[in-house]
Write a protein that holds these residues in place. Structure first.
Motif, PDB file in Angstrom:
ATOM      1  N   GLY A 180       0.822  -1.204   0.000  1.00  0.00           N
ATOM      2  CA  GLY A 180       0.000   0.000   0.000  1.00  0.00           C
ATOM      3  C   GLY A 180       0.857   1.255   0.000  1.00  0.00           C
ATOM      4  N   ARG A 181       0.263   2.348  -0.434  1.00  0.00           N
ATOM      5  CA  ARG A 181       0.967   3.630  -0.482  1.00  0.00           C
ATOM      6  C   ARG A 181       0.118   4.679   0.223  1.00  0.00           C
ATOM      7  NH1 ARG A 181       1.814   7.753  -5.151  1.00  0.00           N
ATOM      8  NH2 ARG A 181       3.652   8.783  -4.395  1.00  0.00           N
ATOM      9  N   ASP A 182       0.753   5.475   1.071  1.00  0.00           N
ATOM     10  CA  ASP A 182       0.041   6.563   1.731  1.00  0.00           C
ATOM     11  C   ASP A 182       0.947   7.796   1.759  1.00  0.00           C
ATOM     12  OD1 ASP A 182       1.840   6.309   3.884  1.00  0.00           O
ATOM     13  OD2 ASP A 182       0.459   5.110   5.059  1.00  0.00           O
ATOM     14  N   SER A 183       0.527   8.817   2.476  1.00  0.00           N
ATOM     15  CA  SER A 183       1.267  10.079   2.465  1.00  0.00           C
ATOM     16  C   SER A 183       2.629   9.992   3.137  1.00  0.00           C
ATOM     17  CB  SER A 183       0.434  11.182   3.117  1.00  0.00           C
ATOM     18  OG  SER A 183       0.209  10.865   4.471  1.00  0.00           O
ATOM     19  N   THR A 184       2.913   8.903   3.855  1.00  0.00           N
ATOM     20  CA  THR A 184       4.225   8.748   4.492  1.00  0.00           C
ATOM     21  C   THR A 184       5.173   7.885   3.658  1.00  0.00           C
ATOM     22  OG1 THR A 184       3.538   6.813   5.776  1.00  0.00           O
ATOM     23  CG2 THR A 184       3.202   8.985   6.787  1.00  0.00           C
ATOM     24  N   SER A 185       4.691   7.346   2.553  1.00  0.00           N
ATOM     25  CA  SER A 185       5.520   6.504   1.687  1.00  0.00           C
ATOM     26  C   SER A 185       6.521   7.356   0.918  1.00  0.00           C
ATOM     27  CB  SER A 185       4.642   5.757   0.678  1.00  0.00           C
ATOM     28  OG  SER A 185       3.690   4.968   1.320  1.00  0.00           O
ATOM     29  N   ARG A 204       4.573  15.789  -4.013  1.00  0.00           N
ATOM     30  CA  ARG A 204       4.594  15.553  -2.571  1.00  0.00           C
ATOM     31  C   ARG A 204       5.707  16.335  -1.900  1.00  0.00           C
ATOM     32  NH1 ARG A 204       3.676   9.262  -1.852  1.00  0.00           N
ATOM     33  NH2 ARG A 204       4.299   9.910   0.198  1.00  0.00           N
TER      34      ARG A 204
END
Length: 85
Positions: free
Chosen positions: A7-12, A34
Motif C-alpha cells: 500500500g501507499r500513503d502520504s508517508t511513503s 509531494r
C-alpha cells in the motif's frame, strides 16, 4: 509479491522525481507533487493542495515536504527545481 503490491500513503517515499522548468511559464503537474527541492537558493511560488498560494524561501539544496498543485514562473527565483510524487 512485488514491492508494488504494498500500500501507499502520504508517508511513503516518492515514486519519481522530475525537473520543473518554469522558464516558459507556469507549471501544473498531472498529479500533485509531494515535495519540492531547489538546487539553488531562491523563492518558489506555488499553490498548495488546499488551494492556498504561497511563496517559499529555499536554501540551496533544500527539500520541502509539501503538496504542490502548481509552480508559478512569476515569483520563482530558485533554479534546479525538482518535484517528487
Amino acid at each position: 509479491m512485488s514491492w508494488r503490491d504494498f500500500g501507499r500513503d502520504s508517508t511513503s517515499p516518492a515514486e519519481d522525481v522530475i525537473a520543473i522548468d518554469v522558464s516558459g511559464g507556469d507549471h501544473t503537474p498531472a498529479q500533485p507533487y509531494r515535495a519540492l527541492r531547489a538546487n539553488s537558493a531562491g523563492t518558489i511560488k506555488i499553490d498548495t493542495l488546499s488551494g492556498t498560494n504561497r511563496t517559499l524561501n529555499f536554501a540551496a539544496g533544500e527539500t520541502r515536504v509539501v503538496y504542490v498543485t502548481k509552480v508559478y514562473q512569476a515569483g520563482t527565483t530558485a533554479s534546479g527545481i525538482e518535484g517528487s510524487f
